[in-house]
Motif scaffolding. Structure first.
Motif, PDB file in Angstrom:
ATOM      1  N   ASN A 144       0.862  -1.181   0.000  1.00 47.34           N
ATOM      2  CA  ASN A 144       0.000   0.000   0.000  1.00 47.34           C
ATOM      3  C   ASN A 144       0.900   1.232   0.000  1.00 47.34           C
ATOM      4  OD1 ASN A 144      -2.175   1.720   0.170  1.00 47.34           O
ATOM      5  ND2 ASN A 144      -2.545   1.375   2.343  1.00 47.34           N
ATOM      6  N   GLU A 146       0.912   5.124  -1.708  1.00 46.02           N
ATOM      7  CA  GLU A 146       0.117   6.101  -2.442  1.00 46.02           C
ATOM      8  C   GLU A 146       0.759   6.455  -3.777  1.00 46.02           C
ATOM      9  OE1 GLU A 146      -1.969  10.502  -1.741  1.00 46.02           O
ATOM     10  OE2 GLU A 146      -0.740   9.582  -0.171  1.00 46.02           O
ATOM     11  N   ASP A 149       1.116   1.525  -8.140  1.00 43.01           N
ATOM     12  CA  ASP A 149       0.263   0.342  -8.291  1.00 43.01           C
ATOM     13  C   ASP A 149       1.057  -0.947  -8.466  1.00 43.01           C
ATOM     14  OD1 ASP A 149      -2.091   1.857  -8.142  1.00 43.01           O
ATOM     15  OD2 ASP A 149      -2.015   2.297 -10.287  1.00 43.01           O
ATOM     16  N   GLN A 242      -3.861  -2.593   4.191  1.00 41.34           N
ATOM     17  CA  GLN A 242      -4.730  -1.542   3.662  1.00 41.34           C
ATOM     18  C   GLN A 242      -4.822  -0.344   4.604  1.00 41.34           C
ATOM     19  OE1 GLN A 242      -8.181  -4.108   3.130  1.00 41.34           O
ATOM     20  NE2 GLN A 242      -8.106  -3.776   0.921  1.00 41.34           N
ATOM     21  N   ASP A 245      -0.145   3.532   5.109  1.00 35.90           N
ATOM     22  CA  ASP A 245       0.660   3.860   3.932  1.00 35.90           C
ATOM     23  C   ASP A 245       2.076   3.334   4.133  1.00 35.90           C
ATOM     24  OD1 ASP A 245       1.128   4.991   1.412  1.00 35.90           O
ATOM     25  OD2 ASP A 245       1.986   6.790   2.320  1.00 35.90           O
ATOM     26  N   LEU A 259      -4.791  -3.637  -3.207  1.00 37.16           N
ATOM     27  CA  LEU A 259      -3.387  -3.349  -2.918  1.00 37.16           C
ATOM     28  C   LEU A 259      -2.546  -3.424  -4.188  1.00 37.16           C
ATOM     29  CD1 LEU A 259      -2.981  -5.436   0.370  1.00 37.16           C
ATOM     30  CD2 LEU A 259      -3.065  -2.938   0.181  1.00 37.16           C
TER      31      LEU A 259
END
Length: 374
Positions: A144, A146, A149, A242, A245, A259
Motif C-alpha cells: 500500500n 500512495e 500500483d 490496507q 501507507d 493493494l
C-alpha cells in the motif's frame, strides 16, 4: 484405528454445480464426539436425488476460504440436506484439528511433516491418510503505497525488504529495478502472519531457495523476524496492509483486494502473478518421492523462467477409512467434487486459482474412491 471422534453425516455420493447460498464460512466445527441428531445421524432417504444429508466439519488454511465457499455451495446445491462447514483457522490449526479428530477433513498450505503425519495416522490408520493438492494459487507480494500500483523487485531485494534491511521505499535497490517510478521516502512497514501459516512457510521457502545468502532461516510456518507488524489470517494481513501507507505483506492473490503488487524477478524478467503462471510452476515440478500411495505432494521449483515462482499449493487432507459409512460417504462425495473439473472450475471462478491438471487428477482420484467405513 481411533476414528470415533469424527463427526458423523451423510449417506450417498454426489457432486454438483455452483450455488449462490451457503452456510457461514466461519461456522464453528462440530465438536468432537458431538451427538446432535442434525449433524450426526444420516437421513433414511439416502436414495433421494442429491442423497447426502447431515453436517460435515472441516477447517484449516484461510487461503482456501474463497475456494471452500465455492466448493461448499456447489456440493450443497446437489445435496440440499447436507451442510459442509469450513473454519479458516489457518493451516496449523487445520493440521492439528485433523490430527486430533476434531475435523473430518482439513486444508493445509504445507504438506504434513513427519510428526503431523504420525498424528493423522492415529486417526486414519497406517498408510490411510489422503493428501492431495486441491487448491493452487499464486502468493502475491502486496503493498500500500500512495500513487504506486506495481513495482519490480529482484529476489534479493524482496528478501532484504522482509528482513527489515531495506527500510524506505526510495531505497536504491528498489529504485534500480523501477527507473520510471516516483518513489517516496516513506518508511516500509512489513506485515506478516501472526498465526502458524502454510502461506508463511511457502513464502519463506521461496526466499530460502532464491536468496539463500540473505534469507538464511529454514522455512517454517512461523515468521522468524521480530519487531514487525503482524495479523491473524489472510484477511488480517490484508486489512493491516490496507490500513497504513507504506505497508507490504504476502497473501493469497485472490484476497489482496486493491493493494499494489510486486512483479517478481525470475531470470532476466519480472513476472506478474497469474493463475496460468502458477499452474506452470506446478506442472514442471516433480511429485515428492518416497510417500505412501495416496499422498501426492509436490517439490516446487522456484526458478523456472517465465513462471511466477511464489506459488501456494494448498492440500486437502482426509482419511481412507472412517468409523461409519455415513461419514465416509459424505467425505468421499465432497472430496470427489473438490477434485473434479467442475469443482476446480468453481474455485477458479471464485478465487482465481489454477485448476488441477488431468495428470494430477488422475493420480489422486483412486485415493478418493478408496474412502470407506471400517
Amino acid at each position: 484405528m481411533n476414528l470415533s471422534r469424527f463427526t458423523r453425516a451423510g449417506s450417498a455420493v454426489a457432486v454438483g454445480l455452483l450455488a449462490l447460498s451457503l452456510t457461514a464460512c466461519g461456522s464453528d466445527p462440530e465438536p468432537a464426539g458431538s451427538t446432535g441428531d442434525e449433524s450426526t445421524e444420516a437421513s433414511d432417504s439416502g436414495d433421494m436425488e442429491g442423497g447426502l444429508s447431515g453436517t460435515l466439519s472441516g477447517g484449516g488454511a484461510s487461503s482456501q476460504e474463497a475456494a471452500q465457499n465455492a466448493w461448499r455451495a456447489g456440493f450443497q446445491t446437489a445435496n440440499p440436506d447436507a451442510t459442509v462447514n469450513y473454519d479458516p483457522v489457518g493451516s496449523g490449526g487445520g493440521r492439528t484439528g485433523f490430527g486430533d479428530g476434531s475435523y473430518a477433513f482439513a486444508g493445509s498450505d504445507a504438506a504434513l511433516e513427519d510428526e503431523e503425519l504420525a498424528a493423522a495416522e492415529e486417526q486414519c490408520g497406517a498408510d490411510g491418510v489422503i493428501e492431495f493438492p486441491g487448491y493452487v494459487s499464486p502468493v502475491a507480494i502486496a503493498f500500500n503505497l500512495e500513487g504506486v500500483d506495481t513495482l519490480n523487485m529482484s529476489p534479493e531485494t524482496i528478501a532484504n525488504v522482509f528482513l527489515g534491511e531495506i527500510t524506505t521505499w526510495d531505497d536504491e535497490a528498489i529504485a534500480a529495478d523501477n527507473p520510471d517510478a516516483e518513489l517516496p521516502d516513506t518508511a516500509i512497514t512489513v506485515v506478516h502472519r501472526s498465526d502458524e501459516s502454510g502461506t508463511t512457510e511457502n513464502f519463506e521457502d521461496y526466499l530460502y531457495a532464491v536468496a539463500p545468502d540473505i534469507w538464511t532461516e529454514e522455512p517454517s510456518g512461523v515468521w522468524p523476524v521480530d519487531g514487525q507488524e503482524s495479523a491473524q489470517g489472510t484477511s488480517g494481513v490484508v486489512s493491516a496492509a490496507q490500513a497504513g501507507d507504506g505497508t507490504i505483506t504476502y497473501a493469497d492473490a485472490s484476497q489482496i483486494a486493491d493493494l499494489g503488487t510486486v512483479a517478481v524477478g525470475v531470470g532476466g524478467d519480472f513476472v506478474e502473478y497469474s493463475s496460468e503462471a502458477a499452474a506452470e510452476v506446478v506442472a514442471q515440478s516433480p511429485r515428492t518421492e518416497g510417500t505412501s500411495e495416496h499422498i501426492y505432494t509436490i517439490e516446487l521449483q522456484r526458478d523456472i523462467e517465465g513462471t511466477y515462482p511464489i506459488v501456494l499449493v494448498s492440500y486437502m487432507l482426509a482419511c481412507t477409512t472412517y468409523s461409519d459409512e455415513a461419514t465416509a460417504e459424505l467425505v468421499k462425495g465432497y472430496m470427489t467434487y473438490v477434485a473434479s473439473e467442475e469443482g476446480q472450475q468453481a474455485a477458479s471462478d471464485a478465487a482465481g486459482s489454477a485448476p488441477l491438471s488431468d495428470t494430477i487428477r488422475d493420480a489422486v482420484v483412486p485415493g478418493i474412491e478408496s474412502i470407506s467405513a471400517g
